[in-house]
Write an enzyme that holds these catalytic residues in place. Structure first.
Site, PDB file in Angstrom:
ATOM      1  N   PHE A   1      65.645   8.997  62.306  1.00 44.93           N
ATOM      2  CA  PHE A   1      65.774   9.291  60.881  1.00 44.93           C
ATOM      3  C   PHE A   1      66.934  10.218  60.609  1.00 44.93           C
ATOM      4  O   PHE A   1      67.127  11.218  61.308  1.00 44.93           O
ATOM      5  CB  PHE A   1      64.506   9.981  60.365  1.00 44.93           C
ATOM      6  CG  PHE A   1      63.355   9.066  60.103  1.00 44.93           C
ATOM      7  CD1 PHE A   1      63.160   8.502  58.846  1.00 44.93           C
ATOM      8  CD2 PHE A   1      62.467   8.763  61.119  1.00 44.93           C
ATOM      9  CE1 PHE A   1      62.092   7.663  58.601  1.00 44.93           C
ATOM     10  CE2 PHE A   1      61.384   7.917  60.890  1.00 44.93           C
ATOM     11  CZ  PHE A   1      61.195   7.368  59.624  1.00 44.93           C
ATOM     12  N   ASP A   2      67.684   9.907  59.572  1.00 46.20           N
ATOM     13  CA  ASP A   2      68.414  10.935  58.865  1.00 46.20           C
ATOM     14  C   ASP A   2      67.366  11.840  58.218  1.00 46.20           C
ATOM     15  O   ASP A   2      66.252  11.392  57.925  1.00 46.20           O
ATOM     16  CB  ASP A   2      69.298  10.288  57.791  1.00 46.20           C
ATOM     17  CG  ASP A   2      69.892  11.293  56.849  1.00 46.20           C
ATOM     18  OD1 ASP A   2      70.548  12.236  57.328  1.00 46.20           O
ATOM     19  OD2 ASP A   2      69.693  11.148  55.629  1.00 46.20           O
TER      20      ASP A   2
END
Length: 244
Positions: free
Chosen positions: A19-20
């Site tokens: 994930f960002d």
């Protein structure tokens, strides 16, 4: 930008989901807009939230290309300096320090904790973040979540969309037995996340949260091709688990 919506993208296809963080899990944009609107009002700057957010986005993209890379609080200081210069306002040192410290106050999206916990039941969860270690530690406490793999800009000395985050994350997951083809990368930024994931052959999901602008323009953004587009993490979890 044309995205693909693939109904057969399933959670069981992946052993890891990276994930960002900021814009994807942490809702930073309203806080940045509010800070800059207050600053603008103090100095008689006639600019709306969108104008100020895009000024920040442009400054951020330029500063993150500088090498050696700056720690993220310094990036924020330099962004503040550039915004002040753009609108012809002298730099106020107190406001500058406050802006640099603002990551410690940014809230999580309402669906972030539950979505991450649900996905971690089936896959390793990684964070590939354009941030410093101290700020991310605060955000992890806000999220009430611990990532299995963490790659920060401070650690790799670079900022996405450059590849060191991805190369490091892919390498660490490989040592944990997760091959590249079993990784899904999730982000809100087309520029910093979806485009480099495309170039590296990673499958990707774009969380296009309503009303958010950061990372949707600039270098490579128009060429981004997510494999799945959703409007929230909750929607992503539902799409991945429904297909299973």
């Amino acid at each position: 930008m044309t995205s693909l919506h693939l109904p057969d993208l399933r959670l069981s296809d992946f052993d890891a989901i990276t994930f960002d963080v900021y814009g994807t899990l942490i809702d930073w944009e309203p806080s940045i807009a509010d800070f800059l609107l207050r600053w603008a009002a103090e100095h008689g700057v006639a600019a709306d939230a969108q104008t100020l957010v895009m000024a920040f986005d442009g400054a951020r993209a330029r500063i993150q290309k500088e090498r050696p890379a700056h720690l993220y609080p310094v990036v924020l200081e330099k962004c503040f300096d550039q915004i002040c210069a753009e609108f012809g306002v002298p730099v106020n040192e107190d406001r500058r320090r406050q802006f640099a410290a603002s990551p410690h106050t940014w809230p999580a999206f309402a669906d972030s904790h539950d979505g991450l916990v649900r996905l971690q039941q089936s896959a390793r969860i990684g964070a590939l973040s354009n941030i410093d270690v101290a700020s991310l530690e605060t955000s992890c406490r806000i999220l009430d979540f611990r990532f299995d793999v963490v790659v920060t800009a401070q650690r790799v000395g670079a900022y996405k969309p450059d590849w060191p985050h991805f190369d490091t994350g892919i390498g660490e997951l490989g040592r944990l037995g997760v091959p590249r083809e079993r990784i899904l990368h999730v982000g809100q930024s087309l520029r910093a996340d979806i485009t480099p994931a495309n170039k590296l052959g990673l499958r990707s999901a774009w969380i296009n949260r309503p009303g958010r602008l950061l990372g949707l323009s600039g270098e490579g953004a128009a060429e981004a091709r997510p494999d799945l587009t959703v409007s929230s993490l909750a929607e992503l979890v539902a799409a991945l688990t429904k297909a299973d």
